[in-house]
Design an enzyme around this catalytic site. Structure first.
Site: not given
Length: 157
Positions: A84-86
């Site tokens: 989950q880079f966000t």
């Protein structure tokens, strides 16, 4: 490194569908954690290992008195890890988030897989998303219990 983990309890579920592969993974009927893993520019294998240790030992499951006193390891639970880079969204300027503090894909994928291997090395039943894939994630969590860990505030680098 930033992690959000959510407790799920027996008879609730999490479901992960990976569209590129037509794959759908379920882990119903078992207590466990749905883990969103964000990897930053300065993260390392050592930091990943520390995070996994923290999560494996975190006592958020109920004991016989219904107090949060048991770890995922103690209840023989399972984890589902999703990249989950966000979690590294920076919204300080303007209305469009930037992700410049997120690790490049090659490093993020390497540390994502390393983290999954660390959970497995603890004997934790582990499922995972597909790194970089378009996924549909559905879950019901218990409590709700949702915990946010940030390496800048809770672990030594």
């Amino acid at each position: 490194m930033k992690i959000i983990f959510r407790k799920k309890i027996c008879l609730l579920f999490s479901e992960l569908e990976i569209f590129e592969k037509g794959l759908c993974q379920y882990f119903p009927h078992e207590d466990g954690l749905l883990i969103y893993l964000g990897i930053g520019l300065n993260d390392s294998e050592e930091l990943s290992k520390q995070f996994v240790e923290k999560i494996v030992q975190c006592r958020i499951f109920p004991d016989e008195e219904n107090k949060m006193n048991r770890s995922i390891h103690q209840i023989n639970g399972q984890v589902c890890v999703v990249s989950q880079f966000t979690l590294y969204a920076n919204c300080k300027k303007g209305n469009r988030p930037n992700f410049t503090e997120a690790a490049p894909a090659a490093l993020a994928n390497e540390l994502y897989n390393y983290s999954i291997d660390c959970f497995k090395s603890h004997g934790i039943s582990t499922t995972c998303g597909q790194f970089g894939a378009n996924m549909q994630i559905r879950s019901e969590n218990d409590g709700p219990v949702t915990i946010f860990l940030d390496s800048d505030h809770c672990l030594s680098k």
